[in-house]
Design an enzyme around this catalytic site. Structure first.
Site, PDB file in Angstrom:
ATOM      1  N   VAL A  55      -4.667 -31.811  47.837  1.00 25.88           N
ATOM      2  CA  VAL A  55      -3.851 -30.602  47.737  1.00 25.88           C
ATOM      3  C   VAL A  55      -2.468 -30.935  47.178  1.00 25.88           C
ATOM      4  O   VAL A  55      -1.983 -30.284  46.243  1.00 25.88           O
ATOM      5  CB  VAL A  55      -3.736 -29.921  49.133  1.00 25.88           C
ATOM      6  CG1 VAL A  55      -2.740 -28.770  49.105  1.00 25.88           C
ATOM      7  CG2 VAL A  55      -5.102 -29.429  49.591  1.00 25.88           C
TER       8      VAL A  55
ATOM      9  N   GLY B 257     -28.721  -4.007  65.895  1.00 24.12           N
ATOM     10  CA  GLY B 257     -29.962  -3.636  66.578  1.00 24.12           C
ATOM     11  C   GLY B 257     -30.819  -2.865  65.596  1.00 24.12           C
ATOM     12  O   GLY B 257     -30.715  -3.065  64.389  1.00 24.12           O
TER      13      GLY B 257
ATOM     14  N   ASP C 297       4.861 -39.572  50.270  1.00 28.62           N
ATOM     15  CA  ASP C 297       3.645 -39.973  50.975  1.00 28.62           C
ATOM     16  C   ASP C 297       3.951 -41.259  51.728  1.00 28.62           C
ATOM     17  O   ASP C 297       4.890 -41.981  51.389  1.00 28.62           O
ATOM     18  CB  ASP C 297       2.487 -40.179  49.985  1.00 28.62           C
ATOM     19  CG  ASP C 297       1.129 -39.997  50.648  1.00 28.62           C
ATOM     20  OD1 ASP C 297       0.441 -39.016  50.337  1.00 28.62           O
ATOM     21  OD2 ASP C 297       0.774 -40.836  51.514  1.00 28.62           O
TER      22      ASP C 297
ATOM     23  N   CYS D  28     -35.309  -2.698  62.266  1.00 28.47           N
ATOM     24  CA  CYS D  28     -35.599  -3.653  61.189  1.00 28.47           C
ATOM     25  C   CYS D  28     -35.005  -5.046  61.385  1.00 28.47           C
ATOM     26  O   CYS D  28     -35.732  -6.041  61.313  1.00 28.47           O
ATOM     27  CB  CYS D  28     -35.118  -3.088  59.860  1.00 28.47           C
ATOM     28  SG  CYS D  28     -36.088  -1.666  59.370  1.00 28.47           S
TER      29      CYS D  28
ATOM     30  N   ARG E  62     -34.742   2.039  69.142  1.00 29.76           N
ATOM     31  CA  ARG E  62     -35.415   0.742  69.217  1.00 29.76           C
ATOM     32  C   ARG E  62     -34.426  -0.406  69.027  1.00 29.76           C
ATOM     33  O   ARG E  62     -33.645  -0.401  68.083  1.00 29.76           O
ATOM     34  CB  ARG E  62     -36.528   0.660  68.151  1.00 29.76           C
ATOM     35  CG  ARG E  62     -37.732   1.495  68.520  1.00 29.76           C
ATOM     36  CD  ARG E  62     -38.716   1.548  67.382  1.00 29.76           C
ATOM     37  NE  ARG E  62     -38.165   2.251  66.227  1.00 29.76           N
ATOM     38  CZ  ARG E  62     -38.781   2.313  65.042  1.00 29.76           C
ATOM     39  NH1 ARG E  62     -39.928   1.707  64.858  1.00 29.76           N
ATOM     40  NH2 ARG E  62     -38.230   2.978  64.057  1.00 29.76           N
TER      41      ARG E  62
ATOM     42  N   PHE F 207     -19.646  -4.088  67.057  1.00 25.88           N
ATOM     43  CA  PHE F 207     -20.622  -4.360  68.100  1.00 25.88           C
ATOM     44  C   PHE F 207     -21.858  -5.042  67.515  1.00 25.88           C
ATOM     45  O   PHE F 207     -21.989  -5.197  66.306  1.00 25.88           O
ATOM     46  CB  PHE F 207     -20.973  -3.052  68.822  1.00 25.88           C
ATOM     47  CG  PHE F 207     -21.680  -3.293  70.131  1.00 25.88           C
ATOM     48  CD1 PHE F 207     -21.309  -4.340  70.955  1.00 25.88           C
ATOM     49  CD2 PHE F 207     -22.732  -2.480  70.539  1.00 25.88           C
ATOM     50  CE1 PHE F 207     -21.960  -4.590  72.149  1.00 25.88           C
ATOM     51  CE2 PHE F 207     -23.389  -2.719  71.737  1.00 25.88           C
ATOM     52  CZ  PHE F 207     -23.009  -3.774  72.537  1.00 25.88           C
TER      53      PHE F 207
ATOM     54  N   LYS G 175     -36.559  -7.179  64.291  1.00 26.34           N
ATOM     55  CA  LYS G 175     -38.000  -7.344  64.042  1.00 26.34           C
ATOM     56  C   LYS G 175     -38.247  -8.323  62.878  1.00 26.34           C
ATOM     57  O   LYS G 175     -39.053  -9.245  62.981  1.00 26.34           O
ATOM     58  CB  LYS G 175     -38.599  -5.963  63.717  1.00 26.34           C
ATOM     59  CG  LYS G 175     -40.008  -5.996  63.149  1.00 26.34           C
ATOM     60  CD  LYS G 175     -40.545  -4.598  62.933  1.00 26.34           C
ATOM     61  CE  LYS G 175     -40.126  -3.968  61.621  1.00 26.34           C
ATOM     62  NZ  LYS G 175     -40.691  -4.593  60.429  1.00 26.34           N
TER      63      LYS G 175
ATOM     64  N   HIS H 181     -17.879 -19.820  53.972  1.00 26.42           N
ATOM     65  CA  HIS H 181     -18.489 -20.606  52.895  1.00 26.42           C
ATOM     66  C   HIS H 181     -19.586 -21.515  53.449  1.00 26.42           C
ATOM     67  O   HIS H 181     -20.664 -21.642  52.854  1.00 26.42           O
ATOM     68  CB  HIS H 181     -17.424 -21.447  52.165  1.00 26.42           C
ATOM     69  CG  HIS H 181     -16.329 -20.610  51.574  1.00 26.42           C
ATOM     70  ND1 HIS H 181     -15.125 -21.118  51.161  1.00 26.42           N
ATOM     71  CD2 HIS H 181     -16.255 -19.274  51.352  1.00 26.42           C
ATOM     72  CE1 HIS H 181     -14.366 -20.141  50.702  1.00 26.42           C
ATOM     73  NE2 HIS H 181     -15.028 -19.018  50.814  1.00 26.42           N
TER      74      HIS H 181
ATOM     75  N   LYS I 233      -7.768 -19.018  56.813  1.00 28.61           N
ATOM     76  CA  LYS I 233      -8.293 -20.208  56.148  1.00 28.61           C
ATOM     77  C   LYS I 233      -9.572 -20.697  56.849  1.00 28.61           C
ATOM     78  O   LYS I 233     -10.546 -21.080  56.200  1.00 28.61           O
ATOM     79  CB  LYS I 233      -7.202 -21.299  56.137  1.00 28.61           C
ATOM     80  CG  LYS I 233      -7.612 -22.595  55.514  1.00 28.61           C
ATOM     81  CD  LYS I 233      -7.879 -22.480  54.025  1.00 28.61           C
ATOM     82  CE  LYS I 233      -8.568 -23.729  53.518  1.00 28.61           C
ATOM     83  NZ  LYS I 233      -9.115 -23.576  52.195  1.00 28.61           N
TER      84      LYS I 233
HETATM   85  N1  LIG Z   1      -9.092 -31.068  49.956  1.00 32.37           N
HETATM   86  C1  LIG Z   1      -9.183 -29.771  49.761  1.00 32.37           C
HETATM   87  O1  LIG Z   1      -9.910 -29.287  48.887  1.00 32.37           O
HETATM   88  C2  LIG Z   1      -8.360 -28.843  50.612  1.00 32.37           C
HETATM   89  C3  LIG Z   1      -8.311 -27.479  50.264  1.00 32.37           C
HETATM   90  C4  LIG Z   1      -7.538 -26.623  51.030  1.00 32.37           C
HETATM   91  C5  LIG Z   1      -6.837 -27.107  52.132  1.00 32.37           C
HETATM   92  N2  LIG Z   1      -6.919 -28.427  52.467  1.00 32.37           N
HETATM   93  C6  LIG Z   1      -6.131 -28.893  53.604  1.00 32.37           C
HETATM   94  O2  LIG Z   1      -4.939 -29.491  53.098  1.00 32.37           O
HETATM   95  C7  LIG Z   1      -4.569 -30.602  53.897  1.00 32.37           C
HETATM   96  C8  LIG Z   1      -4.536 -31.844  53.033  1.00 32.37           C
HETATM   97  O3  LIG Z   1      -5.843 -32.047  52.526  1.00 32.37           O
HETATM   98  P1  LIG Z   1      -6.133 -33.193  51.472  1.00 32.37           P
HETATM   99  O4  LIG Z   1      -7.577 -33.112  51.151  1.00 32.37           O
HETATM  100  O5  LIG Z   1      -5.131 -33.121  50.384  1.00 32.37           O
HETATM  101  O6  LIG Z   1      -5.862 -34.480  52.388  1.00 32.37           O
HETATM  102  P2  LIG Z   1      -5.808 -36.005  51.943  1.00 32.37           P
HETATM  103  O7  LIG Z   1      -6.277 -36.784  53.094  1.00 32.37           O
HETATM  104  O8  LIG Z   1      -6.456 -36.203  50.612  1.00 32.37           O
HETATM  105  O9  LIG Z   1      -4.251 -36.253  51.741  1.00 32.37           O
HETATM  106  C9  LIG Z   1      -3.321 -36.247  52.779  1.00 32.37           C
HETATM  107  C10 LIG Z   1      -2.170 -37.139  52.355  1.00 32.37           C
HETATM  108  O10 LIG Z   1      -1.148 -37.012  53.348  1.00 32.37           O
HETATM  109  C11 LIG Z   1      -0.528 -38.294  53.421  1.00 32.37           C
HETATM  110  N3  LIG Z   1       0.262 -38.359  54.661  1.00 32.37           N
HETATM  111  C12 LIG Z   1      -0.169 -38.542  55.926  1.00 32.37           C
HETATM  112  N4  LIG Z   1       0.879 -38.527  56.758  1.00 32.37           N
HETATM  113  C13 LIG Z   1       1.980 -38.313  56.019  1.00 32.37           C
HETATM  114  C14 LIG Z   1       3.348 -38.170  56.302  1.00 32.37           C
HETATM  115  N5  LIG Z   1       3.803 -38.264  57.550  1.00 32.37           N
HETATM  116  N6  LIG Z   1       4.205 -37.956  55.283  1.00 32.37           N
HETATM  117  C15 LIG Z   1       3.751 -37.854  54.014  1.00 32.37           C
HETATM  118  N7  LIG Z   1       2.459 -37.974  53.691  1.00 32.37           N
HETATM  119  C16 LIG Z   1       1.590 -38.206  54.666  1.00 32.37           C
HETATM  120  C17 LIG Z   1      -1.687 -39.263  53.351  1.00 32.37           C
HETATM  121  O11 LIG Z   1      -1.271 -40.572  53.035  1.00 32.37           O
HETATM  122  C18 LIG Z   1      -2.524 -38.609  52.252  1.00 32.37           C
HETATM  123  O12 LIG Z   1      -2.167 -39.090  50.989  1.00 32.37           O
HETATM  124  C19 LIG Z   1      -5.587 -30.678  55.035  1.00 32.37           C
HETATM  125  O13 LIG Z   1      -5.082 -29.972  56.136  1.00 32.37           O
HETATM  126  C20 LIG Z   1      -6.792 -29.960  54.463  1.00 32.37           C
HETATM  127  O14 LIG Z   1      -7.588 -29.395  55.481  1.00 32.37           O
HETATM  128  C21 LIG Z   1      -7.657 -29.304  51.716  1.00 32.37           C
END
Ligand SMILES: NC(=O)c1ccc[n+]([C@@H]2O[C@H](COP(=O)([O-])OP(=O)(O)OC[C@H]3O[C@@H](n4cnc5c(N)ncnc54)[C@H](O)[C@@H]3O)[C@@H](O)[C@H]2O)c1
Length: 471
Positions: free
Chosen positions: A45, A299, A64, A302, A365, A296, A305, A251, A244
Site C-alpha cells: 500500500v 424463509g 520504513d 424456495c 412455508r 431478518f 428447500k 470478496h 473495509k
Molecule cells: N496489500 C494490499 O493489497 C492491501 C490493500 C488494502 C489494505 N491493506 C492494508 O494496508 C496495510 C499495509 O498492507 P501492506 O500489504 O502494504 O503491508 P506490508 O507488510 O507489505 O508492508 C508494511 C510495511 O510497514 C513497515 N513497518 C512496520 N512497522 C513500521 C513502523 N513502525 N514504521 C514504519 N514502517 C513500518 C514494514 O517494514 C513494511 O514494509 C495492512 O493493514 C493491510 O491490511 C493492504
C-alpha cells in the site's frame, strides 16, 4: 522534472501550486493541490501510494523500519513487484520529489499530512497485531507539539472498528497533550487497491471513503484525491473502519461461493463457467443490491428447500460445501438472535406484526416468523398475530399443511385489528411496514418494547423502547 516523469503524466501540466488536467473541450480542471506528505510503511500500500502521490506532484517522504526497502527506494527501485512500479518509482525518484528516511520525527516535521500504511498482521489467535500502529501513534504524540501547523494523520492500514477512536486517538492526545479535531486531525481512508493491479486500482478506485469527524481532514483529502474519477464519500470513522472488513469478507464469500458452485458442477457434469456467467448476467437479483440489506432471516418455499436439495446432491456426490452447508445454521442463528431479544425484555404479551415469509404474500412455508411464534408458544408466552395477507380459512395445499403442523391453533391467535394488537401487547415484533402498521406502531407507548425486523422509518416506534434485529 525528468522527461521520463513528464511522460508518465501524459496529459497533465504543472503550474506553481496545482496540477491541471486538460479535458477534451480544452477546459482545465484542478488535479491536486501540492502537499508535503509522509508515508509510513513502504509495503504494497505504502510504496504504491508513495509513487502515485509523487507522480501527482506532491512532495513525498517515505518511512520504513526496513533499511532494505529504504535503500531500494533511494535508488529509484520499487520495494514491491507490481506492474508499472519499477518504471514509476525510477521516474519519481529521479524527478526529485521523494525522500526516504527511517526517522519518523524527521518525516512528521517535514510534512503536513501523514499516510499510515504499516502492516496489521494477524496474531496467532486471529486478532490484529497493532504494534506498528501504536508505535507510530506514540512517536507522533511526542513530535506533534513541536509543530506549529495542524497535522493530518490518515490511517490506511486496515483496522477494526474503534481502533482509531479508542486506541490511536487517545494515545496521541495523551502523549502530546493536544486535542484531535482542534490541534491535529486523524481520519481513516480505507485502501481498496488489489495486488497485481495496484497502480490502476489506485487511479480508479470504486470510491474514495473518508471516515472523518472534522471538516479539515475531508477538505485536505479532497485536495489530494478529489480529481480521481469516483465519488468521494464522507462517513464516520467507525463506519469506514468496518466497511473495509465488510468489503474483504464479501470478496472472500464471493470467491468461495463460485468455487463451491464449481465443485458441485464438476461432480454433476455441468460447466461451472457457464453457470456462473449466467448467474452474473442477472443484474436484478444476483449482481445487485438485492438481498444485501441487513434485516431478518430468509424463509419461504424456495430458498430453504432448494438449498437443502443442493446440499443433498453434494452429499450424494461426495462433495464438501462448508460455506453453503452453514447457510441454514446461520439463518437459524439469526432467528434465535431475534427470539433472544424478545425474551430479554422479560415481557410476556407478544404482538407479531407480519407472519408470512415476506410482506404481501400469504405463503407461510418456512417463514422465520412462524418459527418465532412456535418458540414463544412453547415458552408459554401470550402471542397475538396480525398479518392482513394471511387468511387462515383460505389457505390451501402445502401452505395450509405447513401451518397446521407448525401451529395447529393459529387461527385463534390472529387478529385483523392492528391497533388493538399494538394496544394489548407488551412487546411488539414488527416484520412489515404498510401504512396502517406504521400508523399503529407510531402509537406505541413508553412501557412497551418494539423489535424491528423491517427497518422502520427513523428507527423508532412511537415512545416504545426500540431495538433493531441486528442494528
Ligand atoms: N496489500 C494490499 O493489497 C492491501 C490493500 C488494502 C489494505 N491493506 C492494508 O494496508 C496495510 C499495509 O498492507 P501492506 O500489504 O502494504 O503491508 P506490508 O507488510 O507489505 O508492508 C508494511 C510495511 O510497514 C513497515 N513497518 C512496520 N512497522 C513500521 C513502523 N513502525 N514504521 C514504519 N514502517 C513500518 C514494514 O517494514 C513494511 O514494509 C495492512 O493493514 C493491510 O491490511 C493492504
Amino acid at each position: 522534472m525528468s522527461l521520463q516523469l513528464d511522460a508518465l503524466r501524459v496529459s497533465k501540466q504543472y503550474t506553481r501550486d496545482v496540477w491541471l488536467d486538460e479535458s477534451a473541450d480544452g477546459d482545465v480542471a484542478p488535479v491536486a493541490a501540492q502537499r508535503s506528505i509522509s508515508i509510513f510503511g513502504l509495503g504494497y500500500v505504502g510504496a504504491v501510494s508513495l509513487a502515485c502521490l509523487a507522480r501527482d506532484g506532491h512532495e513525498v517522504y517515505g518511512v520504513d523500519i526496513d533499511p532494505t526497502k529504504l535503500e531500494l527506494v533511494r535508488q529509484g527501485r520499487s520495494p514491491i513487484i507490481e506492474e508499472g512500479m519499477q518504471e514509476l518509482m525510477r521516474a519519481v525518484v529521479n524527478g526529485g520529489g521523494v525522500t526516504v528516511t527511517d526517522s519518523m520525527r524527521e518525516a512528521i516535521l517535514a510534512t503536513d499530512v501523514s499516510f499510515v500504511c504499516v502492516g496489521t498482521p494477524p496474531k496467532s489467535n486471529g486478532n490484529q497485531d497493532l504494534t506498528a500502529l501504536l508505535r507510530f501513534a506514540e512517536e507522533l504524540g511526542h513530535v506533534l507539539p513541536e509543530k506549529s501547523t495542524r497535522h493530518l494523520i490518515v490511517i490506511r492500514s486496515t483496522v477494526k472498528p474503534g481502533t482509531i477512536d479508542e486506541l490511536l486517538k487517545p494515545t496521541i492526545e495523551k502523549i502530546s497533550g493536544l486535542k484531535a479535531g482542534v490541534d491535529f486531525s486523524i481520519c481513516f481512508q480505507p485502501e481498496f487497491l488489489r495486488e497485481g493491479t495496484s497502480i490502476s486500482d489506485y487511479d480508479n478506485p470504486p470510491f474514495t471513503i473518508v471516515g472523518a469527524d472534522d471538516d479539515f481532514a475531508m477538505e485536505e483529502l479532497r485536495s489530494i484525491f478529489g480529481h480521481l474519477p469516483c465519488e468521494m464519500i464522507r462517513t464516520s470513522v467507525r463506519t469506514a473502519e468496518m466497511l473495509k472488513y465488510a468489503c474483504n469478507a464479501f470478496h472472500a464469500v464471493k470467491v468461495t461461493f463460485a468455487n463451491e458452485i464449481g465443485r458441485l458442477c464438476q461432480s454433476a457434469n455441468v460447466d461451472p463457467h457457464e453457470v456462473m456467467k449466467l448467474v452474473c448476467m442477472d443484474r436484478q437479483l444476483n449482481i445487485s443490491p438485492a438481498y444485501l440489506r441487513p434485516g431478518f432471516a430468509f424463509g419461504g418455499s424456495c430458498l430453504p428447500k432448494d438449498l437443502k436439495a443442493m446440499l443433498y446432491l453434494a452429499k450424494t456426490n461426495d462433495v464438501e460445501l462448508p460455506m453453503l452447508a452453514n447457510v441454514m445454521p446461520s439463518n437459524r442463528t439469526h432467528i434465535d438472535h431475534a427470539i433472544t431479544q424478545v425474551l430479554e425484555t422479560g415481557k410476556r404479551k407478544v404482538g407479531i406484526v407480519g407472519l408470512s415469509f415476506k410482506a404481501g404474500t400469504d405463503d407461510l412455508r418456512e417463514s422465520p416468523l412462524v418459527a418465532m411464534v412456535e418458540y414463544f408458544i412453547g415458552k408459554g408466552l401470550d402471542v397475538c398475530i396480525y398479518d392482513p395477507s394471511v387468511n387462515i380459512a383460505r389457505l390451501v395445499g402445502a401452505n395450509r399443511r405447513f401451518i397446521e403442523e407448525s401451529i395447529p391453533h393459529i387461527a385463534s391467535l390472529m387478529t385483523t385489528d392492528v391497533n388493538a394488537l399494538v394496544e394489548r401487547s407488551e412487546v411488539l415484533v414488527v416484520a412489515m411496514k404498510s401504512p396502517e402498521v406504521l400508523e399503529a406502531v407510531a402509537k406505541a407507548r413508553a412501557d412497551q418494547s418494539v423489535l424491528d425486523l423491517a427497518q422502520l422509518p427513523d428507527r423508532r416506534a412511537g415512545d416504545a423502547e426500540y431495538r433493531g434485529v441486528c442494528w
